[in-house]
Scaffold this motif. Structure first.
Motif, PDB file in Angstrom:
ATOM      1  N   TYR A  98       0.809  -1.216   0.000  1.00  0.00           N
ATOM      2  CA  TYR A  98       0.000   0.000   0.000  1.00  0.00           C
ATOM      3  C   TYR A  98       0.847   1.274   0.000  1.00  0.00           C
ATOM      4  N   ALA A  99       2.160   1.124   0.222  1.00  0.00           N
ATOM      5  CA  ALA A  99       3.045   2.288   0.162  1.00  0.00           C
ATOM      6  C   ALA A  99       3.646   2.463  -1.237  1.00  0.00           C
ATOM      7  N   CYS A 149      -5.677  -6.790   8.456  1.00  0.00           N
ATOM      8  CA  CYS A 149      -5.518  -5.716   7.453  1.00  0.00           C
ATOM      9  C   CYS A 149      -6.808  -5.574   6.661  1.00  0.00           C
ATOM     10  N   GLU A 150      -7.940  -5.630   7.355  1.00  0.00           N
ATOM     11  CA  GLU A 150      -9.227  -5.620   6.661  1.00  0.00           C
ATOM     12  C   GLU A 150      -9.474  -4.331   5.886  1.00  0.00           C
ATOM     13  N   ASP A 151      -8.759  -3.264   6.255  1.00  0.00           N
ATOM     14  CA  ASP A 151      -8.943  -2.000   5.558  1.00  0.00           C
ATOM     15  C   ASP A 151      -8.041  -1.871   4.326  1.00  0.00           C
ATOM     16  N   LYS A 152      -7.289  -2.925   4.027  1.00  0.00           N
ATOM     17  CA  LYS A 152      -6.362  -2.892   2.886  1.00  0.00           C
ATOM     18  C   LYS A 152      -6.595  -4.133   2.009  1.00  0.00           C
ATOM     19  N   PRO A 153      -7.678  -4.118   1.241  1.00  0.00           N
ATOM     20  CA  PRO A 153      -7.980  -5.281   0.390  1.00  0.00           C
ATOM     21  C   PRO A 153      -6.950  -5.447  -0.727  1.00  0.00           C
ATOM     22  N   ILE A 154      -6.788  -6.673  -1.178  1.00  0.00           N
ATOM     23  CA  ILE A 154      -5.870  -7.011  -2.272  1.00  0.00           C
ATOM     24  C   ILE A 154      -6.675  -7.663  -3.391  1.00  0.00           C
ATOM     25  N   VAL A 155      -6.573  -7.121  -4.599  1.00  0.00           N
ATOM     26  CA  VAL A 155      -7.207  -7.740  -5.767  1.00  0.00           C
ATOM     27  C   VAL A 155      -6.294  -8.847  -6.289  1.00  0.00           C
ATOM     28  N   THR A 214       1.591  -5.419  -6.996  1.00  0.00           N
ATOM     29  CA  THR A 214       1.862  -4.168  -7.695  1.00  0.00           C
ATOM     30  C   THR A 214       0.779  -3.145  -7.376  1.00  0.00           C
ATOM     31  N   ASN A 215       1.074  -1.880  -7.651  1.00  0.00           N
ATOM     32  CA  ASN A 215       0.071  -0.821  -7.594  1.00  0.00           C
ATOM     33  C   ASN A 215      -0.273  -0.480  -9.031  1.00  0.00           C
ATOM     34  N   TYR A 216      -1.457  -0.873  -9.450  1.00  0.00           N
ATOM     35  CA  TYR A 216      -1.861  -0.613 -10.832  1.00  0.00           C
ATOM     36  C   TYR A 216      -2.955   0.443 -10.827  1.00  0.00           C
ATOM     37  N   ASN A 217      -2.589   1.662 -11.204  1.00  0.00           N
ATOM     38  CA  ASN A 217      -3.538   2.784 -11.257  1.00  0.00           C
ATOM     39  C   ASN A 217      -4.316   2.938  -9.948  1.00  0.00           C
ATOM     40  N   GLY A 218      -3.588   2.757  -8.823  1.00  0.00           N
ATOM     41  CA  GLY A 218      -4.212   2.964  -7.518  1.00  0.00           C
ATOM     42  C   GLY A 218      -4.819   1.721  -6.913  1.00  0.00           C
ATOM     43  N   THR A 219      -4.862   0.616  -7.647  1.00  0.00           N
ATOM     44  CA  THR A 219      -5.379  -0.645  -7.127  1.00  0.00           C
ATOM     45  C   THR A 219      -4.207  -1.543  -6.734  1.00  0.00           C
ATOM     46  N   ILE A 220      -4.198  -1.989  -5.483  1.00  0.00           N
ATOM     47  CA  ILE A 220      -3.155  -2.904  -5.022  1.00  0.00           C
ATOM     48  C   ILE A 220      -3.609  -4.314  -5.367  1.00  0.00           C
ATOM     49  N   GLU A 221      -2.750  -5.028  -6.106  1.00  0.00           N
ATOM     50  CA  GLU A 221      -3.215  -6.320  -6.621  1.00  0.00           C
ATOM     51  C   GLU A 221      -2.066  -7.302  -6.784  1.00  0.00           C
ATOM     52  N   PHE A 222      -2.440  -8.600  -6.701  1.00  0.00           N
ATOM     53  CA  PHE A 222      -1.600  -9.638  -7.261  1.00  0.00           C
ATOM     54  C   PHE A 222      -1.807  -9.565  -8.763  1.00  0.00           C
ATOM     55  N   THR A 223      -0.731  -9.440  -9.522  1.00  0.00           N
ATOM     56  CA  THR A 223      -0.881  -9.238 -10.952  1.00  0.00           C
ATOM     57  C   THR A 223      -1.239 -10.536 -11.671  1.00  0.00           C
ATOM     58  N   SER A 224      -1.598 -10.413 -12.935  1.00  0.00           N
ATOM     59  CA  SER A 224      -1.995 -11.560 -13.753  1.00  0.00           C
ATOM     60  C   SER A 224      -0.942 -12.652 -13.667  1.00  0.00           C
TER      61      SER A 224
END
Length: 1010
Positions: free
Chosen positions: A920-921, A963-969, A994-1004
Motif C-alpha cells: 500500500y506504500a 488488514c481488513e482496511d487494505k484489500p488485495i485484488v 503491484t500498484n496498478y492505477n491505484g489498485t493494489i493487486e496480485f498481478t496476472s
C-alpha cells in the motif's frame, strides 16, 4: 428512478449520419435539381420514422461542383427546425418529454442557384418518451454523472472512480456514491474527467490486439491523456474512435461495468434490451432519482421464488439480478458436462412444483462432472426468463449435491432400442434424462466441415441397417475429427436428444474411434448446371454429395448481411451462369476481398452446399477464392412529390429507366460508368474530395507508386500484412496502404519505393487504399552515395546508448527504425508478469548500464531460461522496440538470447502485515520487491470478474486478517477450483504485488490453493 427507466424503455434508434454516408451521389458537373432531390431521397429513404430525440438533417448538397440548398419545415407546431451547431446542417427539435405519440410530416425544399425548387416529404412520429434528462452538449464547469439504464434488470448504474480488472469502470446504483464528471471541449468533441485530488482523471478508451489477433477493449482512466467523445443521436450514446474503429460507451447483457463495444452492435432491436449505451445526466437530476430499497422485491421461500420467476416476461431478470439459492432434484441432463468449459446444463424440480422446472444453464462447481438425473442439488445464481425458458443464468454455481437413489430412468441397451427410443422423443427432450450413450455407425454426410478454430465437426451416421433413423453427431470432438469423411465408420459417445425435430448427439459428444472407409458411393456433379440442379433437389437439412466441397462462380445479386469486421465474413447471394431461378446464398463468406464485394461483382466461392430450412446455400466456412469488382451505375428514383417513394428490386438484366420529374423537362440520363481518373494527381485530388466512407470510382482498383514515409502497423506474421503510408509520386499527397499484402510486405520500410494496387476510399476522414491492397513492385531504399557528403544521413543506432535514447524519443505507438530488430543486454530490475507456463513467456524490465533512468520492458519474452530468470540476472534480448502507450518496450515475440545469474539486494517483507503495508506504500505502477513472489492468505470479499471458461481464471478481492482496511485484488487468479470460488472462501495466493492505477493487486499469473 422510474423517470430514468421510462427514458430508456422508450428509446429507439432514429436517423444516423446522412450527407457523408451515401455512395449514390452523381459526380458529374452540372447536376440537375431532379438529381439533387433523388440524392436527398437516397439519404433519407431508409431512415427510421420514429424520432425520440433531436436529430440533424442536411442544409446543403454538393453534387460534383453544383451546390444546392435544403430547407426544412414541419406541419406540427410542437416540432421546430433550428440551425445546427454543425455547419451545413439543420436540427429537428422534438419534444424531450411526451405523454402521447406525436405524428408529423417533415418536408425538405431543395433549391438550385436559379431559385427553382422541388420538395420531398417524409412521415415521422415522436414516440412516448421522456428524454428531458439527456445531455448531448455538456457545458464546461458543470457537474454531471455518467449513467446507463438496464431496463431488463430494472436498475440504473452510475460510473465510479474504481476499475474492475484494470479494464472496465465499476458502477454503483447510488448516484451519491458516483463521482462528478466534467466536460472539456476538444477538437471534434469533448473529453470527460473526474478529479482525484488536484489531478484530472480522463475517461480513456483503448484496444489491445494480442498475438492471436484477439482484440481486447478497455475503458479506464488516464491522468495525462483522454479520449475525445462525441454524441450520436442515432445511438443515444457517446462514441469515440480507437485505431480507426468507432466504439460506444455502455454495457451489455447483465454486466454491471462501463465498457466499450463497437457502435455497429447497437440497433433498434437491442438498444435498451441487451445493449445499454451510457449517457450524461446532471448531477442534481441524478441525485433526485436516488434508488429506494422498495424498488426491488426479494422473495423468501422456494415457492415464492419459483412462482415469481415464472411470472417474468421473456428477457427479464428476477429481482434486479439478486442471487437466489434453490434446492431441487435433477430431472434431466440437458447438455453433457464439458471438460473444456467445466460446466453442465441440467433441469431441476424444486419440491413438488413439477409443473415449474428450472434449468441450471452452464452450471459449475465441484461435482458438476459427476451429477446425474435423480441427484438432489443446491444451486445459486441469477434467475431469468430466457426466450420462454425459466433458468438460472450462465455462471450459476453448484453449492452441494446428494446422490439420488431409485430415480426411474429407463436405460436402453441395444443400438436398436436406443435409436427407437430417441426417435420417440418429443422436440427438446433428452433420452434417458441425459444418460450418455455410445453408438457406432457409418458417416453418410459431413454436415459442417471441421472447424480449426473450435476443433469440431458435425456429421450424420447410420447405425447398422437402420437407414431410416440417421443420427447427427453435432460438433463432434476428439482425435481424428479433422480427418473423418463420408464412408468412414466411427464410434461416438454423448447425450442424445431431439433438437427441433432432429435426432442428434448433443454438442460435447466425443469421437472414440474411427475406421477409414473407401467404398462409400457419393455422386460428384461436374458442371454448374448439374451442381445447382442437384442442390435444388435436396430436402431440407440435406447436404450435397455428403459434404463434398464445390466451387462455383457467380454474380452477386444481394448482400444479405454486411461485412463483419469482427468475424471477417459477409453473407451474399449469387446467380451462377444466368440461372436466376436457382440463386445460391454464400453464408458467412470469408477471404481476401470479403469486405469489398457488393451487388454486381463476380465472385468464385468454394464450400459445402446444403439445403438449410428450404434455402440452398454454401454453408458457413465457405471461402472467397477470387473476385472482380464491377462498376455500378447510380440508380435514379422518381421524384414526383405527390407519389410516395417506391423501392423497386434491383434487376441487373435491365438498365435503370430515368423518368422526367415534370412533363416539361426532358429525361436526364445518368452516366453508365463512374469517372475513372488517369494521372496520379487526378486520382489523389479526387480521393481527397471523397466524403467519409465513399469509395473512389465506385470501387475501381487503382495503381499508384510512391515512397514509404511511415510504417504505421508492423508486419503481422499471422495475417501476412503491414500498414504503411506513402507520398504518391508526382503529388504532395499521402495515402495510407491499409493491411498491405504481397511479396516484400514483411520487409518494407521507410524510404522504400513501392507500387501498389487497390480500392481507394475515405475511411473516417483518412484517405487510404482499403484492406486487400497489394504490392506490385518494391524497390528497397539504398544508402547515400559516398560522393554526396552534404546529404544528411540517418543516425546509426550502433550502441546501446544510441538505441535506448532513440527509443525514448519515439512518439506513442511507433516502432524504432520502422520495426528493425535490436539486441540489448541489461540487468533485470523487476518482473512485471511472472512466467506463464501456458504461453511460455515472461515480462521483465531491464536496465542498461549507464542508462538507469531509461528502463526497457521485455514484453512476453520467450526462450530457454525464460522460466528461471529473476531480478538481478543479466540477460540479452533481441526484438523490435516500440513506444507502447508511453512505455518503451521490446515488443511481444522478443527472444531471450542468453542470461547470466546475478545477485541483487531486494528488501523482502516477512509478515502478512508488513507485506500488505509495503504494497500500500507503492507508487503508481510500482512492483513490490522488484517482482519477488509473495504468498498471502485471506478471505474472499468480492468476485470482481466471474470465472472465465476460455482463460480458466477469475478475479477476486481478498482481505488479510488484521488488514481488513487494505484489500488485495487477485487479478486473473488461476488454480484448481477457481471455477468454484465464492465470497467467504479462504484462499492462499502467490504472485507479484503491484500498484496498478491505484489498485493494489496480485498481478496476472497469480495462483491459489484452498
Amino acid at each position: 428512478m422510474k423517470k430514468i427507466l421510462a427514458l430508456l424503455l422508450g428509446l429507439i434508434l432514429c436517423m444516423g449520419c446522412f450527407a457523408a454516408c451515401s455512395d449514390d451521389a452523381p459526380a458529374e458537373e452540372g447536376a440537375t435539381l431532379a438529381q439533387a432531390v433523388t440524392y436527398l431521397h437516397n439519404l433519407y429513404k431508409d431512415a427510421a420514422n420514429s424520432t425520440p430525440t433531436d436529430y440533424d438533417v442536411v442544409g446543403k448538397l454538393l453534387i460534383g461542383t453544383t451546390e444546392f440548398t435544403v430547407t426544412w419545415e414541419t406541419d406540427n407546431e410542437l416540432i421546430t427546425i433550428k440551425e445546427s451547431a454543425k455547419a451545413g446542417f439543420w436540427t429537428v427539435d422534438v419534444p424531450s418529454k411526451t405523454e402521447e405519440e406525436i405524428p408529423y410530416k417533415l418536408t425538405a425544399t431543395v433549391k438550385n442557384a436559379a431559385g427553382e425548387t422541388q420538395t420531398k416529404t417524409y412521415e415521422r412520429i415522436v414516440p412516448i418518451v421522456d428524454n428531458s434528462n439527456i445531455v448531448a452538449q455538456p457545458e464546461e464547469g458543470v457537474a454531471y454523472k455518467f449513467y446507463l439504464v438496464q431496463a431488463n434488470l430494472a436498475q440504473t448504474l452510475y460510473a465510479t472512480h474504481e476499475l474492475q480488472d484494470n479494464k472496465f469502470i465499476k458502477s454503483t446504483n447510488d448516484p451519491a456514491e458516483a463521482p462528478d464528471f466534467f466536460a472539456e471541449k476538444a477538437e471534434d468533441g469533448y473529453k470527460f474527467y473526474t478529479m482525484v485530488g488536484d489531478i484530472k482523471n480522463y475517461v480513456t478508451a483503448s484496444t489491445v490486439t494480442s498475438d492471436d489477433g484477439k482484440v481486447s477493449k478497455y475503458l479506464n482512466y488516464s491522468a495525462d491523456a483522454g479520449s475525445v467523445w462525441y454524441y450520436k443521436t442515432a445511438e443515444n450514446a457517446w462514441c469515440t474512435v480507437v485505431e480507426g474503429g468507432e466504439y460506444v460507451v455502455g454495457t451489455y447483457s447483465s454486466y454491471n461495468t462501463f465498457c466499450i463495444s463497437e457502435s455497429s452492435y447497437i440497433n433498434a432491436e437491442n438498444s435498451g434490451v441487451s445493449q445499454f449505451p451510457a449517457g450524461l445526466i446532471l448531477k442534481e437530476t441524478a441525485e433526485t432519482n436516488k434508488p429506494s430499497v422498495d424498488d426491488v422485491v426479494i422473495y423468501e421461500t422456494p415457492e415464492e421464488i419459483v412462482n415469481a420467476v415464472y411470472e417474468l416476461e421473456s428477457g427479464m431478470v428476477l429481482s434486479a439480478a439478486h442471487v437466489y439459492t434453490l434446492t431441487g432434484q435433477i430431472i434431466s441432463i440437458d447438455s453433457a458436462y464439458s471438460e473444456q468449459y467445466g460446466n453442465v446444463t441440467v433441469t431441476i424440480v424444486v419440491g413438488d412444483m413439477t409443473d415449474k422446472p428450472i434449468q441450471c444453464y452452464r452450471l459449475k462447481g465441484d461435482g458438476a462432472d459427476a451429477i446425474k438425473a435423480g441427484d438432489t442439488i443446491t444451486v445459486s445464481g441469477i434467475l431469468k426468463n430466457y426466450n420462454g425458458t425459466v433458468e438460472f443464468d450462465a455462471g450459476c454455481t453448484l453449492d452441494s449435491y446428494e446422490a439420488g437413489e431409485g430415480f426411474d430412468v429407463e436405460i436402453y441397451d441395444t443400438p436398436e432400442a436406443i435409436l427407437n427410443a430417441a426417435y420417440a422423443l418429443e422436440s427438446g427432450a433428452t433420452l434417458s434424462a441425459g444418460n450418455p450413450y455410445t453408438l457406432t455407425g457409418l458417416i453418410t454426410v459431413v454436415d459442417t466441415a471441421y472447424s480449426e478454430q473450435y476443433g469440431n465437426v458435425t456429421v450424420t451416421i447410420v447405425v447398422g441397417d437402420m437407414t431410416d433413423k440417421p443420427i447427427q453427431c453435432f460438433r463432434l470432438k476428439g482425435e481424428g475429427a479433422d480427418a473423418i469423411k463420408a464412408g468412414d465408420t466411427i464410434t461416438v459417445t454423448g447425450v442424445i436428444k431431439n433438437y427441433n425435430g432432429k435426432i442428434e448427439f448433443d454438442a460435447g459428444c466425443t469421437l472414440d474411434s474411427y475406421t477409414p472407409g473407401d467404398d462409400f458411393e457419393v455422386v460428384i456433379y461436374e458442371t454448374p448446371a448439374e451442381i445447382l440442379k442437384a442442390a435444388y433437389e435436396l430436402a431440407s437439412g440435406e447436404t450435397l454429395s455428403a459434404g463434398h466441397r464445390y466451387t462455383l462462380t457467380g454474380v452477386i445479386s444481394s448482400v444479405d448481411s454486411a461485412f463483419s469486421s469482427d468475424y471477417g465474413n459477409v453473407t451474399v447471394t449469387i446467380v451462377v451462369d444466368g440461372m436466376t431461378d436457382k440463386p445460391i446464398q454464400c453464408f458467412r463468406l470469408k477471404g481476401d476481398g470479403a469486405d469489398l464485394i457488393g451487388v454486381g461483382d463476380t465472385v468464385t466461392v468454394t464450400g459445402v452446399i446444403k439445403n438449410y430450412n428450404e434455402k440452398v446455400e454454401f454453408d458457413s466456412g465457405c471461402t472467397l477464392d477470387s473476385y472482380t469488382l464491377t462498376e455500378k451505375p447510380p440508380v435514379e428514383e422518381p421524384d414526383d412529390p405527390s407519389e410516395p417513394p417506391v423501392d423497386e428490386p434491383d434487376e441487373p438484366s435491365e438498365p435503370p429507366v430515368d423518368e422526367p420529374d415534370e412533363p416539361s423537362e426532358p429525361p436526364v440520363e445518368e452516366p453508365d460508368e463512374p469517372v475513372i481518373y488517369e494521372t496520379a494527381q487526378e486520382i489523389m485530388d479526387a480521393a481527397y474530395a471523397l466524403k467519409s466512407s465513399e469509395k473512389l470510382s465506385d470501387g475501381h482498383k487503382y495503381t499508384l507508386s510512391g515512397v514509404v514515409v511511415s510504417v504505421d502497423t508492423a508486419y503481422s506474421e499471422q495475417y501476412k500484412n503491414v500498414t504503411v503510408t506513402i507520398t504518391v509520386d508526382g503529388t504532395d499527397k499521402t495515402i495510407q496502404l491499409f493491411r498491405l499484402k504481397g511479396e516484400g510486405a514483411d520487409l518494407i520500410k521507410a524510404g522504400d519505393a513501392v507500387t501498389v494496387e487497390g480500392v481507394i476510399l475515405n475511411y473516417d476522414g483518412k484517405v487510404q487504399m482499403n484492406a486487400g491492397c497489394e504490392i506490385k513492385a518494391l524497390v528497397p531504399t539504398t544508402p547515400d552515395e559516398p560522393d554526396e557528403p552534404d546529404t544528411p544521413e540517418e543516425p546509426v543506432l550502433d550502441t546501446p546508448e544510441k538505441i535506448v535514447n532513440a527509443a525514448y524519443a519515439l512518439e506513442k505507438d511507433t516502432f524504432l527504425a520502422d520495426g528493425a530488430e535490436f539486441t540489448l543486454t541489461g540487468v533485470i530490475s523487476s518482473v512485471q508478469t511472472p512466467y506463464d507456463s501456458n504461453f511460455k513467456n515472461v515480462s521483465v524490465f531491464i536496465i542498461i548500464e549507464g542508462l538507469e533512468d531509461k528502463p526497457i520492458l521485455c514484453y512476453r519474452l520467450k526462450g530457454d531460461g525464460a522460466d528461471t530468470i529473476k531480478i538481478g540476472d543479466t540477460i540479452t534480448v533481441t526484438g523490435k522496440i516500440k513506444n507502447y502507450n508511453g512505455t518503451v518496450e521490446f515488443d511481444a515475440g522478443c527472444s531471450l538470447d542468453s542470461f547470466e545469474v546475478g545477485d541483487v539486494e531486494v528488501e523482502i517483507y516477512e509478515s502478512p502485515e508488513a507485506i500488505v503495508n509495503a504494497a500500500y506504500a507503492l507508487g503508481n505502477q510500482e512492483t513490490l520487491s522488484a517482482g519477488h513472489t509473495y504468498t498471502l492468505t485471506g478471505k474472499i470479499t468480492e468476485i470482481g470478474t466471474p470465472y472465465s471458461e476460455q482463460y480458466k481464471n477469475i478475479t477476486v478481492t481478498i482481505t488479510i486478517e488484521g488488514c481488513e482496511d487494505k484489500p488485495i485484488v487477485c487479478y486473473r487468479l488461476k488454480g484448481n477450483g477457481a471455477d468454484a470460488l465464492q465470497v467467504g472462501d479462504t484462499i492462499t495466493v502467490s504472485g507479484i504485488l503491484t500498484n496498478y492505477n491505484g489498485t493494489i493487486e496480485f498481478t496476472s499469473g497469480c495462483t491459489f490453493t484452498k
